[in-house]
Design a protein around this motif. Structure first.
Motif, PDB file in Angstrom:
ATOM      1  N   PHE A 160      -7.382   0.613 -74.131  1.00 54.72           N
ATOM      2  CA  PHE A 160      -5.954   0.423 -74.416  1.00 54.72           C
ATOM      3  C   PHE A 160      -5.727  -1.018 -74.889  1.00 54.72           C
ATOM      4  N   PRO A 191       1.895   3.957 -65.952  1.00 52.29           N
ATOM      5  CA  PRO A 191       0.745   3.086 -65.644  1.00 52.29           C
ATOM      6  C   PRO A 191      -0.599   3.764 -65.905  1.00 52.29           C
ATOM      7  N   GLU A 192      -0.689   5.073 -65.671  1.00 56.12           N
ATOM      8  CA  GLU A 192      -1.953   5.784 -65.895  1.00 56.12           C
ATOM      9  C   GLU A 192      -2.311   5.803 -67.377  1.00 56.12           C
ATOM     10  N   CYS A 222      -2.114   2.561 -80.236  1.00 60.84           N
ATOM     11  CA  CYS A 222      -2.679   2.746 -78.904  1.00 60.84           C
ATOM     12  C   CYS A 222      -3.253   4.159 -78.892  1.00 60.84           C
ATOM     13  N   ARG A 239      -1.688   3.515 -69.527  1.00 62.93           N
ATOM     14  CA  ARG A 239      -2.197   2.187 -69.890  1.00 62.93           C
ATOM     15  C   ARG A 239      -3.584   1.915 -69.330  1.00 62.93           C
ATOM     16  N   GLN A 240      -4.058   2.785 -68.430  1.00 67.80           N
ATOM     17  CA  GLN A 240      -5.394   2.619 -67.880  1.00 67.80           C
ATOM     18  C   GLN A 240      -6.463   3.297 -68.734  1.00 67.80           C
ATOM     19  N   VAL A 241      -6.046   3.960 -69.811  1.00 70.44           N
ATOM     20  CA  VAL A 241      -7.002   4.593 -70.716  1.00 70.44           C
ATOM     21  C   VAL A 241      -7.933   3.520 -71.270  1.00 70.44           C
ATOM     22  N   GLU A 242      -9.230   3.808 -71.245  1.00 73.14           N
ATOM     23  CA  GLU A 242     -10.211   2.827 -71.714  1.00 73.14           C
ATOM     24  C   GLU A 242      -9.950   2.452 -73.160  1.00 73.14           C
TER      25      GLU A 242
END
Length: 278
Positions: free
Chosen positions: A60, A52-53, A80, A55-58
Protein backbone atom coordinates in the motif's frame (compact mmCIF):
# COMPACT_ATOMS: atom_id res chain seq x y z
CA UNK A 1 -3.35 -1.29 -9.59
CA UNK A 2 -4.82 -0.18 -12.83
CA UNK A 3 -7.75 -1.48 -14.80
CA UNK A 4 -8.57 -0.64 -18.34
CA UNK A 5 -12.12 -0.96 -19.54
CA UNK A 6 -14.11 0.65 -22.31
CA UNK A 7 -15.63 0.20 -25.73
CA UNK A 8 -13.24 2.27 -27.86
CA UNK A 9 -11.02 0.52 -30.35
CA UNK A 10 -8.85 3.59 -30.91
CA UNK A 11 -6.10 4.07 -28.37
CA UNK A 12 -6.43 7.85 -28.15
CA UNK A 13 -10.04 8.66 -29.09
CA UNK A 14 -11.17 12.24 -29.39
CA UNK A 15 -13.09 13.11 -26.21
CA UNK A 16 -14.79 16.49 -26.63
CA UNK A 17 -16.36 18.02 -23.54
CA UNK A 18 -19.85 17.40 -24.96
CA UNK A 19 -19.21 13.65 -24.93
CA UNK A 20 -18.31 13.80 -21.24
CA UNK A 21 -21.84 15.08 -20.54
CA UNK A 22 -23.58 12.13 -22.20
CA UNK A 23 -25.06 9.17 -20.28
CA UNK A 24 -22.59 6.34 -19.86
CA UNK A 25 -22.37 2.85 -18.39
CA UNK A 26 -19.62 1.61 -16.10
CA UNK A 27 -19.50 -1.80 -14.40
CA UNK A 28 -23.20 -2.34 -15.04
CA UNK A 29 -24.22 1.07 -13.61
CA UNK A 30 -25.59 3.99 -15.64
CA UNK A 31 -24.49 7.58 -15.02
CA UNK A 32 -25.65 10.88 -16.49
CA UNK A 33 -22.09 11.87 -17.39
CA UNK A 34 -18.45 10.97 -16.82
CA UNK A 35 -18.04 13.35 -13.89
CA UNK A 36 -20.94 11.68 -12.08
CA UNK A 37 -19.28 8.30 -12.67
CA UNK A 38 -15.98 9.49 -11.24
CA UNK A 39 -17.53 11.15 -8.19
CA UNK A 40 -19.58 8.03 -7.43
CA UNK A 41 -16.58 5.71 -7.39
CA UNK A 42 -14.35 8.29 -5.68
CA UNK A 43 -16.75 8.35 -2.77
CA UNK A 44 -16.62 4.55 -2.50
CA UNK A 45 -12.82 4.68 -2.61
CA UNK A 46 -12.78 7.45 0.01
CA UNK A 47 -14.74 5.24 2.42
CA UNK A 48 -12.51 2.28 1.61
CA UNK A 49 -9.40 4.29 2.51
CA UNK A 50 -10.79 4.76 6.02
CA UNK A 51 -10.67 1.00 6.58
CA UNK A 52 -7.47 0.15 8.55
CA UNK A 53 -7.41 -3.40 7.13
CA UNK A 54 -7.42 -2.06 3.58
CA UNK A 55 -4.34 0.03 4.34
CA UNK A 56 -2.57 -3.07 5.64
CA UNK A 57 -2.53 -4.60 2.15
CA UNK A 58 1.08 -5.34 1.22
CA UNK A 59 2.54 -2.65 -0.98
CA UNK A 60 0.00 0.00 0.00
CA UNK A 61 1.48 3.40 -0.95
CA UNK A 62 2.66 5.93 1.59
CA UNK A 63 0.44 8.93 1.07
CA UNK A 64 -2.57 10.82 2.34
CA UNK A 65 -6.12 9.94 1.36
CA UNK A 66 -6.44 13.15 -0.65
CA UNK A 67 -3.23 12.48 -2.57
CA UNK A 68 -4.43 8.99 -3.50
CA UNK A 69 -7.89 10.27 -4.48
CA UNK A 70 -6.50 13.12 -6.59
CA UNK A 71 -4.37 10.69 -8.61
CA UNK A 72 -7.13 8.10 -9.00
CA UNK A 73 -9.83 7.74 -11.64
CA UNK A 74 -11.88 4.85 -10.21
CA UNK A 75 -12.82 2.24 -11.07
CA UNK A 76 -10.44 2.32 -14.05
CA UNK A 77 -7.34 3.37 -12.11
CA UNK A 78 -6.56 3.79 -8.43
CA UNK A 79 -3.26 4.95 -6.94
CA UNK A 80 -3.51 2.11 -4.42
CA UNK A 81 -4.64 -1.54 -4.54
CA UNK A 82 -7.78 -1.41 -6.66
CA UNK A 83 -10.87 -2.49 -4.67
CA UNK A 84 -13.02 -2.64 -7.81
CA UNK A 85 -11.26 -5.57 -9.49
CA UNK A 86 -13.85 -8.05 -8.22
CA UNK A 87 -16.64 -5.95 -9.74
CA UNK A 88 -14.68 -5.69 -12.99
CA UNK A 89 -14.29 -9.47 -13.28
CA UNK A 90 -17.93 -10.04 -12.29
CA UNK A 91 -19.09 -7.59 -14.98
CA UNK A 92 -16.79 -8.74 -17.81
CA UNK A 93 -15.66 -12.25 -16.90
CA UNK A 94 -17.16 -15.43 -18.28
CA UNK A 95 -17.15 -18.41 -15.85
CA UNK A 96 -15.47 -21.47 -17.31
CA UNK A 97 -17.78 -24.43 -17.86
CA UNK A 98 -15.75 -27.59 -18.58
CA UNK A 99 -18.79 -29.30 -20.10
CA UNK A 100 -19.68 -26.63 -22.66
CA UNK A 101 -16.47 -24.62 -23.09
CA UNK A 102 -14.14 -26.36 -25.54
CA UNK A 103 -11.20 -24.00 -25.40
CA UNK A 104 -8.19 -25.31 -27.29
CA UNK A 105 -5.21 -23.50 -28.76
CA UNK A 106 -2.02 -24.90 -30.19
CA UNK A 107 1.12 -23.31 -28.67
CA UNK A 108 2.04 -20.09 -30.43
CA UNK A 109 5.39 -20.79 -32.03
CA UNK A 110 6.57 -18.11 -34.43
CA UNK A 111 9.46 -15.70 -34.80
CA UNK A 112 8.33 -12.18 -33.91
CA UNK A 113 10.18 -9.07 -34.94
CA UNK A 114 8.71 -5.67 -34.10
CA UNK A 115 10.54 -2.37 -34.22
CA UNK A 116 10.67 0.21 -31.45
CA UNK A 117 10.01 3.29 -33.56
CA UNK A 118 6.22 3.35 -33.21
CA UNK A 119 4.91 6.72 -31.87
CA UNK A 120 2.81 4.98 -29.21
CA UNK A 121 5.78 2.92 -28.04
CA UNK A 122 8.02 5.99 -27.90
CA UNK A 123 5.52 8.15 -26.01
CA UNK A 124 7.27 7.17 -22.77
CA UNK A 125 10.61 5.34 -22.35
CA UNK A 126 10.75 2.43 -19.92
CA UNK A 127 13.21 -0.38 -19.30
CA UNK A 128 12.11 -3.89 -20.42
CA UNK A 129 9.38 -2.34 -22.58
CA UNK A 130 7.88 -4.71 -25.18
CA UNK A 131 6.35 -3.37 -28.43
CA UNK A 132 2.56 -3.65 -28.20
CA UNK A 133 2.29 -5.14 -31.69
CA UNK A 134 4.32 -8.15 -30.52
CA UNK A 135 1.90 -8.62 -27.62
CA UNK A 136 -1.09 -8.36 -29.97
CA UNK A 137 -0.10 -11.57 -31.77
CA UNK A 138 -0.30 -13.57 -28.54
CA UNK A 139 -3.58 -11.99 -27.48
CA UNK A 140 -5.19 -12.66 -30.86
CA UNK A 141 -3.95 -16.27 -30.80
CA UNK A 142 -5.03 -17.21 -27.27
CA UNK A 143 -8.12 -15.07 -26.56
CA UNK A 144 -11.51 -14.02 -27.90
CA UNK A 145 -13.07 -10.54 -27.94
CA UNK A 146 -14.35 -9.59 -24.49
CA UNK A 147 -12.05 -11.97 -22.62
CA UNK A 148 -10.38 -10.75 -19.42
CA UNK A 149 -6.57 -10.70 -19.43
CA UNK A 150 -4.38 -10.23 -16.36
CA UNK A 151 -0.87 -8.74 -16.60
CA UNK A 152 0.72 -8.79 -13.15
CA UNK A 153 3.94 -7.07 -14.24
CA UNK A 154 2.49 -4.56 -16.69
CA UNK A 155 5.25 -1.93 -16.81
CA UNK A 156 3.86 0.90 -18.95
CA UNK A 157 0.77 -1.10 -19.91
CA UNK A 158 1.60 -2.33 -23.39
CA UNK A 159 -0.66 -5.36 -22.82
CA UNK A 160 -3.57 -2.97 -22.30
CA UNK A 161 -2.65 -1.05 -25.44
CA UNK A 162 -2.40 -4.29 -27.41
CA UNK A 163 -5.74 -5.55 -26.10
CA UNK A 164 -7.49 -2.34 -27.12
CA UNK A 165 -5.99 -2.33 -30.59
CA UNK A 166 -7.08 -5.94 -31.20
CA UNK A 167 -10.35 -4.21 -32.05
CA UNK A 168 -8.80 -1.85 -34.59
CA UNK A 169 -8.96 -3.21 -38.14
CA UNK A 170 -6.06 -1.21 -39.60
CA UNK A 171 -3.70 -2.11 -36.73
CA UNK A 172 -4.53 -5.83 -36.99
CA UNK A 173 -3.97 -5.73 -40.76
CA UNK A 174 -0.60 -4.04 -40.20
CA UNK A 175 0.53 -7.29 -38.54
CA UNK A 176 0.19 -9.08 -41.87
CA UNK A 177 -3.21 -10.62 -41.13
CA UNK A 178 -6.27 -10.48 -43.39
CA UNK A 179 -9.83 -9.76 -42.30
CA UNK A 180 -13.18 -10.87 -43.64
CA UNK A 181 -15.88 -9.14 -41.59
CA UNK A 182 -14.60 -9.73 -38.03
CA UNK A 183 -12.74 -12.98 -38.78
CA UNK A 184 -8.93 -12.72 -38.75
CA UNK A 185 -6.86 -14.95 -41.06
CA UNK A 186 -3.17 -15.78 -40.82
CA UNK A 187 -0.97 -16.67 -43.78
CA UNK A 188 0.96 -19.91 -44.25
CA UNK A 189 2.17 -22.12 -47.10
CA UNK A 190 1.60 -25.81 -47.78
CA UNK A 191 4.22 -28.34 -48.89
CA UNK A 192 3.83 -27.14 -52.50
CA UNK A 193 4.44 -23.50 -51.62
CA UNK A 194 0.80 -22.52 -52.05
CA UNK A 195 -0.38 -19.64 -49.85
CA UNK A 196 -3.10 -20.60 -47.39
CA UNK A 197 -5.18 -18.18 -45.30
CA UNK A 198 -6.46 -19.81 -42.13
CA UNK A 199 -8.98 -18.26 -39.71
CA UNK A 200 -7.63 -18.16 -36.17
CA UNK A 201 -9.18 -15.23 -34.27
CA UNK A 202 -11.83 -12.52 -34.24
CA UNK A 203 -11.60 -8.74 -34.31
CA UNK A 204 -12.54 -7.13 -31.01
CA UNK A 205 -11.16 -5.46 -27.92
CA UNK A 206 -10.19 -7.53 -24.89
CA UNK A 207 -10.50 -6.36 -21.27
CA UNK A 208 -7.30 -6.11 -19.24
CA UNK A 209 -6.34 -5.88 -15.57
CA UNK A 210 -2.93 -4.22 -15.27
CA UNK A 211 -0.85 -4.42 -12.13
CA UNK A 212 2.71 -3.58 -11.19
CA UNK A 213 4.78 -3.17 -8.02
CA UNK A 214 5.90 0.25 -9.22
CA UNK A 215 3.37 3.07 -8.61
CA UNK A 216 5.03 5.06 -11.39
CA UNK A 217 4.54 2.17 -13.82
CA UNK A 218 0.82 1.85 -13.06
CA UNK A 219 0.38 5.62 -13.41
CA UNK A 220 2.06 5.57 -16.83
CA UNK A 221 0.03 2.50 -17.82
CA UNK A 222 -3.20 4.18 -16.78
CA UNK A 223 -2.50 7.23 -18.92
CA UNK A 224 -1.52 5.02 -21.86
CA UNK A 225 -4.87 3.24 -21.70
CA UNK A 226 -7.46 5.76 -20.55
CA UNK A 227 -9.46 8.00 -22.87
CA UNK A 228 -7.40 10.87 -24.22
CA UNK A 229 -8.79 14.42 -24.08
CA UNK A 230 -6.75 15.97 -26.86
CA UNK A 231 -8.12 19.51 -26.46
CA UNK A 232 -7.02 19.65 -22.80
CA UNK A 233 -3.69 17.98 -23.62
CA UNK A 234 -2.78 20.44 -26.38
CA UNK A 235 -3.75 23.45 -24.23
CA UNK A 236 -1.52 22.23 -21.41
CA UNK A 237 1.28 21.40 -23.85
CA UNK A 238 1.10 24.89 -25.32
CA UNK A 239 1.27 26.44 -21.85
CA UNK A 240 4.28 24.27 -21.00
CA UNK A 241 6.19 25.10 -24.19
CA UNK A 242 5.46 28.82 -23.71
CA UNK A 243 6.92 28.57 -20.21
CA UNK A 244 10.03 26.79 -21.51
CA UNK A 245 10.45 29.44 -24.19
CA UNK A 246 10.56 32.17 -21.54
CA UNK A 247 13.20 30.24 -19.60
CA UNK A 248 15.20 29.74 -22.80
CA UNK A 249 15.10 33.46 -23.54
CA UNK A 250 16.26 34.26 -20.00
CA UNK A 251 19.24 31.91 -19.93
CA UNK A 252 20.19 31.37 -23.57
CA UNK A 253 20.11 34.80 -25.18
CA UNK A 254 22.79 37.50 -25.08
CA UNK A 255 22.78 41.21 -25.74
CA UNK A 256 25.90 41.72 -27.87
CA UNK A 257 25.71 45.39 -28.87
CA UNK A 258 23.18 48.04 -29.83
CA UNK A 259 20.51 46.01 -28.04
CA UNK A 260 20.83 43.19 -30.57
CA UNK A 261 19.53 39.99 -28.95
CA UNK A 262 21.07 36.73 -30.17
CA UNK A 263 20.41 33.10 -29.23
CA UNK A 264 23.33 31.11 -27.84
CA UNK A 265 24.03 28.22 -30.22
CA UNK A 266 26.83 26.62 -28.21
CA UNK A 267 29.43 27.42 -25.56
CA UNK A 268 33.14 26.57 -25.70
CA UNK A 269 34.64 26.09 -22.25
CA UNK A 270 38.36 26.68 -22.00
CA UNK A 271 40.59 26.07 -18.95
CA UNK A 272 44.12 27.49 -18.63
CA UNK A 273 46.43 25.84 -16.09
CA UNK A 274 49.70 27.33 -14.77
CA UNK A 275 52.47 25.23 -13.30
CA UNK A 276 53.79 26.67 -10.02
CA UNK A 277 57.24 25.20 -10.70
CA UNK A 278 57.78 26.89 -14.07
Amino acid sequence: MNKNEGSQTKLFPETPSAKLQQPMECLGLTFNNDEERRNYFLEILRKKLKDPEFRQVEGFPIGSDEDILSLSDPPYYTACPNPFIGDFIKNHGKPYNPESDKYKREPFASDISEGKNDPIYNAHPYHTKVPYKAVMRYILHYTEPGDVIFDGFCGTGMTGVAAQLCGDKSTVESLGYKLNDDIIYSQSTDENGKVIWTPFSRLGMRHVILNDLSPAATFIAANYNRGFRSNIYYDELQNFTDHLRKIEEEYWTVNISNNEIHNVAFIVWSDIFYCNNC
